[in-house]
Design a protein around this motif. Sequence first.
Motif, PDB file in Angstrom:
ATOM      1  N   GLU A  60       1.320  -1.490   0.343  1.00 19.02           N
ATOM      2  CA  GLU A  60       0.115   0.086  -0.098  1.00 19.02           C
ATOM      3  C   GLU A  60       0.912   1.420   0.022  1.00 19.02           C
ATOM      4  N   ASN A  61       1.873   0.819   0.796  1.00 21.70           N
ATOM      5  CA  ASN A  61       2.660   2.690   1.271  1.00 21.70           C
ATOM      6  C   ASN A  61       3.520   2.657  -0.316  1.00 21.70           C
ATOM      7  N   VAL A  62       3.886   2.134  -0.351  1.00 22.83           N
ATOM      8  CA  VAL A  62       5.011   1.969  -1.786  1.00 22.83           C
ATOM      9  C   VAL A  62       3.856   2.370  -3.157  1.00 22.83           C
ATOM     10  N   ALA A  63       3.639   1.738  -3.085  1.00 21.50           N
ATOM     11  CA  ALA A  63       1.851   2.362  -4.222  1.00 21.50           C
ATOM     12  C   ALA A  63       1.951   3.291  -4.368  1.00 21.50           C
ATOM     13  N   GLY A 107       4.326  -4.430   4.938  1.00 16.87           N
ATOM     14  CA  GLY A 107       5.244  -5.402   6.505  1.00 16.87           C
ATOM     15  C   GLY A 107       5.148  -7.456   6.139  1.00 16.87           C
ATOM     16  N   GLU A 108       4.946  -7.370   7.625  1.00 14.10           N
ATOM     17  CA  GLU A 108       5.094  -8.471   7.755  1.00 14.10           C
ATOM     18  C   GLU A 108       4.474  -9.575   7.329  1.00 14.10           C
ATOM     19  N   LEU A 109       3.065  -8.594   7.595  1.00 17.96           N
ATOM     20  CA  LEU A 109       1.026  -9.651   7.167  1.00 17.96           C
ATOM     21  C   LEU A 109       1.576  -9.953   6.405  1.00 17.96           C
ATOM     22  N   ALA A 110       2.442 -10.020   5.049  1.00 14.68           N
ATOM     23  CA  ALA A 110       2.248 -10.229   4.032  1.00 14.68           C
ATOM     24  C   ALA A 110       3.307 -11.711   3.781  1.00 14.68           C
ATOM     25  N   LYS A 111       3.856 -11.812   4.564  1.00 17.19           N
ATOM     26  CA  LYS A 111       5.332 -13.201   4.807  1.00 17.19           C
ATOM     27  C   LYS A 111       4.532 -14.564   5.310  1.00 17.19           C
ATOM     28  N   ASP A 112       3.240 -14.691   4.616  1.00 18.53           N
ATOM     29  CA  ASP A 112       2.434 -15.597   5.676  1.00 18.53           C
ATOM     30  C   ASP A 112       1.362 -16.624   4.269  1.00 18.53           C
ATOM     31  N   GLY A 156       7.592 -19.864  13.492  1.00 17.42           N
ATOM     32  CA  GLY A 156       8.725 -18.635  13.433  1.00 17.42           C
ATOM     33  C   GLY A 156       9.169 -18.188  12.297  1.00 17.42           C
ATOM     34  N   LYS A 157      10.184 -17.394  12.695  1.00 14.61           N
ATOM     35  CA  LYS A 157      10.384 -16.327  10.761  1.00 14.61           C
ATOM     36  C   LYS A 157      10.833 -16.980  10.233  1.00 14.61           C
ATOM     37  N   ASN A 158      10.564 -16.973   8.297  1.00 11.57           N
ATOM     38  CA  ASN A 158      11.611 -17.482   7.634  1.00 11.57           C
ATOM     39  C   ASN A 158      11.447 -18.892   7.909  1.00 11.57           C
ATOM     40  N   VAL A 210      16.760   3.878   9.419  1.00 15.62           N
ATOM     41  CA  VAL A 210      17.535   3.847  10.054  1.00 15.62           C
ATOM     42  C   VAL A 210      17.526   2.180  10.825  1.00 15.62           C
ATOM     43  N   ASN A 211      16.311   1.267  10.654  1.00 16.90           N
ATOM     44  CA  ASN A 211      16.139   0.158  10.517  1.00 16.90           C
ATOM     45  C   ASN A 211      16.879  -1.015   9.322  1.00 16.90           C
ATOM     46  N   GLY A 212      17.487  -0.123   8.429  1.00 18.45           N
ATOM     47  CA  GLY A 212      18.255  -0.806   7.421  1.00 18.45           C
ATOM     48  C   GLY A 212      19.573  -0.376   7.594  1.00 18.45           C
ATOM     49  N   ASP A 234      29.547  -6.690  -1.434  1.00 15.35           N
ATOM     50  CA  ASP A 234      30.411  -7.515   0.296  1.00 15.35           C
ATOM     51  C   ASP A 234      29.477  -8.519  -0.071  1.00 15.35           C
ATOM     52  N   LYS A 235      27.501  -8.540  -0.155  1.00 19.47           N
ATOM     53  CA  LYS A 235      27.581  -9.675   0.391  1.00 19.47           C
ATOM     54  C   LYS A 235      27.150 -10.712  -1.031  1.00 19.47           C
ATOM     55  N   ILE A 236      26.984  -9.866  -2.616  1.00 19.24           N
ATOM     56  CA  ILE A 236      27.311 -11.138  -4.114  1.00 19.24           C
ATOM     57  C   ILE A 236      28.942 -12.039  -3.567  1.00 19.24           C
TER      58      ILE A 236
HETATM   59  N1  LIG Z   1      15.833 -12.978   2.097  1.00 16.75           N
HETATM   60  C1  LIG Z   1      16.932 -12.310   2.314  1.00 16.75           C
HETATM   61  O1  LIG Z   1      17.631 -12.516   2.503  1.00 16.75           O
HETATM   62  C2  LIG Z   1      16.460 -11.534   3.813  1.00 16.75           C
HETATM   63  C3  LIG Z   1      17.787 -10.707   4.468  1.00 16.75           C
HETATM   64  C4  LIG Z   1      17.038  -8.855   5.531  1.00 16.75           C
HETATM   65  C5  LIG Z   1      15.464  -9.571   5.604  1.00 16.75           C
HETATM   66  N2  LIG Z   1      14.895 -10.339   4.981  1.00 16.75           N
HETATM   67  C6  LIG Z   1      13.454  -9.589   5.761  1.00 16.75           C
HETATM   68  O2  LIG Z   1      13.614  -8.100   4.998  1.00 16.75           O
HETATM   69  C7  LIG Z   1      11.813  -8.166   6.429  1.00 16.75           C
HETATM   70  C8  LIG Z   1      12.486  -6.493   6.567  1.00 16.75           C
HETATM   71  O3  LIG Z   1      12.423  -5.816   4.933  1.00 16.75           O
HETATM   72  P1  LIG Z   1      12.083  -4.037   5.426  1.00 16.75           P
HETATM   73  O4  LIG Z   1      13.069  -3.601   6.755  1.00 16.75           O
HETATM   74  O5  LIG Z   1      12.085  -3.465   4.455  1.00 16.75           O
HETATM   75  O6  LIG Z   1      10.474  -3.923   6.027  1.00 16.75           O
HETATM   76  P2  LIG Z   1       9.309  -3.759   4.741  1.00 16.75           P
HETATM   77  O7  LIG Z   1       9.212  -4.528   3.752  1.00 16.75           O
HETATM   78  O8  LIG Z   1       8.339  -4.100   5.989  1.00 16.75           O
HETATM   79  O9  LIG Z   1       9.181  -2.406   4.530  1.00 16.75           O
HETATM   80  C9  LIG Z   1       9.537  -0.908   5.593  1.00 16.75           C
HETATM   81  C10 LIG Z   1       8.654   0.013   5.787  1.00 16.75           C
HETATM   82  O10 LIG Z   1       9.268   0.599   4.069  1.00 16.75           O
HETATM   83  C11 LIG Z   1       7.679   0.818   3.629  1.00 16.75           C
HETATM   84  N3  LIG Z   1       8.488   1.177   2.533  1.00 16.75           N
HETATM   85  C12 LIG Z   1       9.165   0.538   1.285  1.00 16.75           C
HETATM   86  N4  LIG Z   1       9.592   1.169   0.876  1.00 16.75           N
HETATM   87  C13 LIG Z   1       9.182   2.398   0.611  1.00 16.75           C
HETATM   88  C14 LIG Z   1       9.716   3.756   0.408  1.00 16.75           C
HETATM   89  N5  LIG Z   1      10.615   4.038  -0.388  1.00 16.75           N
HETATM   90  N6  LIG Z   1       9.270   5.456   0.960  1.00 16.75           N
HETATM   91  C15 LIG Z   1       8.525   5.098   1.898  1.00 16.75           C
HETATM   92  N7  LIG Z   1       8.159   3.836   2.343  1.00 16.75           N
HETATM   93  C16 LIG Z   1       8.256   3.464   2.202  1.00 16.75           C
HETATM   94  C17 LIG Z   1       6.838  -0.521   3.646  1.00 16.75           C
HETATM   95  O11 LIG Z   1       5.671  -0.206   3.225  1.00 16.75           O
HETATM   96  C18 LIG Z   1       6.904  -0.738   4.708  1.00 16.75           C
HETATM   97  O12 LIG Z   1       5.833  -0.596   5.762  1.00 16.75           O
HETATM   98  C19 LIG Z   1      11.804  -9.187   6.869  1.00 16.75           C
HETATM   99  O13 LIG Z   1      11.022  -9.845   7.161  1.00 16.75           O
HETATM  100  C20 LIG Z   1      13.648  -9.960   7.184  1.00 16.75           C
HETATM  101  O14 LIG Z   1      13.180 -11.455   7.639  1.00 16.75           O
HETATM  102  C21 LIG Z   1      15.106 -10.415   4.394  1.00 16.75           C
END
Ligand SMILES: NC(=O)c1ccc[n+]([C@@H]2O[C@H](COP(=O)([O-])OP(=O)(O)OC[C@H]3O[C@@H](n4cnc5c(N)ncnc54)[C@H](O)[C@@H]3O)[C@@H](O)[C@H]2O)c1
Length: 346
Positions: free
Chosen positions: A41-44, A67-72, A144-146, A173-175, A218-220
């Motif tokens: 919703e937000n990104v759209a 968010g996490e609600l979609a991972k279902d 559990g997660k993932n 900050v989260n990132g 680094d990740k690649i």
């Molecule tokens: N597959 C993997 O290797 C891997 C690695 C690390 C994390 N993860 C997973 O990633 C998830 C967390 O990802 P996240 O932190 O991106 O959270 P998220 O996907 O929930 O996004 C966070 C929030 O940011 C909003 N948002 C996204 N892009 C935006 C933008 N450009 N502008 C404004 N708002 C925006 C979203 O709508 C959401 O509300 C967890 O489920 C975690 O398990 C997976």
Amino acid sequence: MVKVYSSPEVGKVIVGRGSLYRLKDELDLLRPFKVMIVTTENVAKLWLDRVLTLLDRVADVTVLEDGELAKDLKVVERLLVELLRKGFTRKSLLLALGGGALCDVIGFTASIYMRGVLLSLVPTTLLAQIDAAIGGKTGINLEGKNVVGTFYPAHVTIVDPELLNTLPKEELVNGMAEVVKYGIALDQQLFELIELIDKSSLTDVSFLDKVVHECVEDKIRIVIKDPREETGERMKLNFGHTIGHAIERLSGLEHGRAISIGMVCECRVAELVTEFKDTDRVKAVLEKLGLPTQLNADPKAVLKLIRMDKKSWYGKPILALPTKIGSIAIKEVEEETILRALGEAS
Ligand SMILES: NC(=O)c1ccc[n+]([C@@H]2O[C@H](COP(=O)([O-])OP(=O)(O)OC[C@H]3O[C@@H](n4cnc5c(N)ncnc54)[C@H](O)[C@@H]3O)[C@@H](O)[C@H]2O)c1
């Protein structure tokens, strides 16, 4: 600067400011029969029109919850039925436009629909750009997660830091928690760079570009060495995640914030079983960025969830523990040691 990486382990990854403009040409090369853009919703509201204009072709659009609600599993089932009813074939393409949660669930759906369809990821959070969208891990939550997931690298991933312009500071900050993880696990120079900055750098374009480029590289590098997490190399990137995932599940904190606490707890474990001595340094960096470091959950409940961790191959918890900044060892750890460290971190 736009950089292109290409390998079977990570697919084609295009990184840099302006890379979004390459989306149409890249998808045309894949010659998809149909395209479905899945976003949240937000990104759209913020980015969908731009992507539709750039794509310049007919595409279905599906908007999921944020968010996490979609991972279902139910969301996956709903999507699979929609794809089938709309006539999506094996040569069709799913395009995920959103954060890490969306990339995880769409990657999973793409990997199982008709045994695998074309997949493109356009990550829109810092966390997704540097981590979740790179390397092919997909996942949904189940207790559990993932717990359920596949390895399925996207055919094309576009990492454009310009998409971060609309990201709220709290999400930056989260990132940053995952950026700190790269520093501790692999990249001492990156950690020292973060030690020098203050919180205002998070909105500095050149800082963000540098961080995105370095972490993606680094990740690649790690994924190419160990795509399916079999040799221990890729497990290094799970530093903070064994305890962090349990905290995320128990507390409902965002992924990065839970991983921040998880990293501090795992540093404490490292101090008990390796020569690591820098927990206070790690804590100081995380706190400066505005990330939490204090465990606010029952250690026994955390341990119960750790038992479901995918790294626990033979029943005992396996943790990726720092031996010094920039270096990780993979170790089986006794549950009592984890409980002791969790006690110290609460
Ligand atoms: N597959 C993997 O290797 C891997 C690695 C690390 C994390 N993860 C997973 O990633 C998830 C967390 O990802 P996240 O932190 O991106 O959270 P998220 O996907 O929930 O996004 C966070 C929030 O940011 C909003 N948002 C996204 N892009 C935006 C933008 N450009 N502008 C404004 N708002 C925006 C979203 O709508 C959401 O509300 C967890 O489920 C975690 O398990 C997976």
